[in-house]
Design a protein around this motif. Structure first.
Motif, short mmCIF file in Angstrom:
data_model
loop_
_atom_site.label_atom_id
_atom_site.label_comp_id
_atom_site.label_asym_id
_atom_site.label_seq_id
_atom_site.Cartn_x
_atom_site.Cartn_y
_atom_site.Cartn_z
N VAL A 82 0.86 -1.18 0.00
CA VAL A 82 0.00 0.00 0.00
C VAL A 82 0.89 1.24 0.00
N ILE A 83 0.68 2.10 -0.99
CA ILE A 83 1.45 3.34 -1.09
C ILE A 83 0.51 4.48 -0.74
N PRO A 84 0.86 5.28 0.26
CA PRO A 84 -0.02 6.39 0.64
C PRO A 84 -0.13 7.43 -0.49
N ASN A 85 -1.28 8.07 -0.56
CA ASN A 85 -1.51 9.08 -1.60
C ASN A 85 -0.62 10.31 -1.42
N ASP A 86 -0.07 10.50 -0.23
CA ASP A 86 0.77 11.67 0.03
C ASP A 86 2.07 11.64 -0.81
N GLN A 87 2.47 10.48 -1.26
CA GLN A 87 3.73 10.35 -2.00
C GLN A 87 3.59 10.73 -3.48
#
Length: 46
Positions: free
Chosen positions: A38-43
């Motif tokens: 899971v990659i956070p949207n903040d990145q």
């Protein structure tokens, strides 16, 4: 060159060529494990 130096050079050359042939002939199996991260949207840039 001395005979020992010539033998050592031949041995190294044979090892390099043999390693190249081994790697080109080796049938490496594809990975079968499923990976989910899971990659956070903040990145991500907006």
């Amino acid at each position: 060159m001395s005979k020992f130096s010539l033998f050592l050079l031949f041995l190294v050359a044979a090892a390099v060529i043999g390693g190249g042939v081994f790697l080109s002939a080796w049938d490496i199996p594809a990975p079968t494990a499923k990976v989910e991260k899971v990659i956070p949207n903040d990145q991500f840039p907006k």
